[in-house]
Design a protein around this motif. Structure first.
Motif, PDB file in Angstrom:
ATOM      1  N   SER A  38      40.158  47.449  33.889  1.00  0.00           N
ATOM      2  CA  SER A  38      40.191  45.983  33.944  1.00  0.00           C
ATOM      3  C   SER A  38      41.303  45.447  33.040  1.00  0.00           C
ATOM      4  O   SER A  38      42.033  44.528  33.421  1.00  0.00           O
ATOM      5  CB  SER A  38      38.830  45.416  33.540  1.00  0.00           C
ATOM      6  N   ARG A  52      37.229  41.226  33.818  1.00  0.00           N
ATOM      7  CA  ARG A  52      36.476  41.284  32.558  1.00  0.00           C
ATOM      8  C   ARG A  52      36.497  42.686  31.971  1.00  0.00           C
ATOM      9  O   ARG A  52      36.146  43.648  32.638  1.00  0.00           O
ATOM     10  CB  ARG A  52      35.027  40.847  32.805  1.00  0.00           C
ATOM     11  N   THR A  60      32.360  46.915  34.560  1.00  0.00           N
ATOM     12  CA  THR A  60      32.601  46.601  35.972  1.00  0.00           C
ATOM     13  C   THR A  60      31.581  47.357  36.824  1.00  0.00           C
ATOM     14  O   THR A  60      31.566  48.581  36.845  1.00  0.00           O
ATOM     15  CB  THR A  60      34.045  46.986  36.360  1.00  0.00           C
ATOM     16  N   ASP A  76      39.515  46.445  41.491  1.00  0.00           N
ATOM     17  CA  ASP A  76      38.977  47.042  40.268  1.00  0.00           C
ATOM     18  C   ASP A  76      37.676  47.760  40.612  1.00  0.00           C
ATOM     19  O   ASP A  76      36.696  47.124  40.999  1.00  0.00           O
ATOM     20  CB  ASP A  76      38.716  45.900  39.258  1.00  0.00           C
TER      21      ASP A  76
HETATM   22 MG   LIG Z   1      36.177  47.404  34.111  1.00  0.00          MG
END
Ligand SMILES: [Mg+2]
Ligand SMILES: Nc1nc2c(ncn2[C@@H]2O[C@H](COP(=O)(O)OP(=O)(O)OP(=O)(O)O)[C@@H](O)[C@H]2O)c(=O)[nH]1
Length: 192
Positions: A38, A52, A60, A76
């Motif tokens: 991220s 984030r 995530t 992501d």
């Molecule tokens: Mg992440």
């Protein structure tokens, strides 16, 4: 380096049915939990807080789609290999990763992120094998080089080149080392 005009979080998906319904080029970010996927996306688009990130692994948990310049996506993926995440949860994330990478989407390549301090961990090698099986292009990015002593950088790079059979881009999301090199690869993939 490409100029980033816009970058937006589009959606977090947990099933293939929720994936965006068009054919834009996509670039996937895969790697163990906490390796900096991220942070890497934020670094590439010059926008802290878009994806984030967290010092706690397992941040995530969905497949997050980011639309860049209304023209392509960064995707992501959830991290894997974090022992403190329940087996069941881990299996679920792994299934998300597989369902994305094995989909018939316009995936132009995978950015496989590893920790430059730990060359050749088992689950990194497993991921590399998996990516190979998908026949997707892949670039190895070794993050957190700011944590390595100068003499360790070349040593670990050489080790990873041997283990993975390809030279990694040595990267740091904090110092931005490797950023233009990685963008060159992404732009190359964008063309064909
Ligand atoms: Mg992440
Ligand atoms: N020193 C250093 N820390 C970094 C670097 N990149 C990321 N980090 C830190 O590593 C931690 C994890 O970063 P994330 O970007 O959340 O990692 P992730 O791979 O997305 O993690 P998951 O979402 O759990 O899979 C955060 O505390 C970041 O600040 C780097 O280049 N150097």
């Amino acid at each position: 380096m490409i100029t980033i005009k816009t970058s937006n979080f589009e959606m977090g998906a947990v099933s293939t049915k929720q994936f965006p319904n068009d054919n834009l080029p996509e670039f996937a970010f895969a790697g163990r939990s906490n390796v900096g996927k991220s942070s890497l996306i934020n670094c590439l688009v010059n926008r802290n807080g878009l994806a984030r990130s967290s010092s706690t692994p397992g941040k995530t948990r969905e497949i997050n789609f980011f639309l860049i310049n209304e023209a392509f996506r960064f995707v992501d993926l959830p991290g894997f290999g974090y022992a403190k995440v329940a087996k069941q949860e881990q299996a679920k994330w792994q299934a998300y990763i597989d369902s994305y990478l094995c989909s018939k989407r316009n995936i132009r390549g995978v950015i496989h992120l590893v920790d430059s301090r730990h060359p050749g961990l088992d689950n990194d090698l497993m991921m590399a094998e998996f990516i190979k099986h998908t026949n997707l292009r892949c670039i190895l990015v070794a993050n957190k080089v700011d944590k390595l002593k100068k003499n360790q950088i070349q040593k670990n790079k050489a080790q990873m080149t041997k283990i993975f059979g390809q030279e990694p881009i040595m990267f740091s999301t904090s110092s931005k080392l490797g950023k233009s090199q990685l963008w060159s690869t992404i732009e190359e993939w964008m063309k064909n």
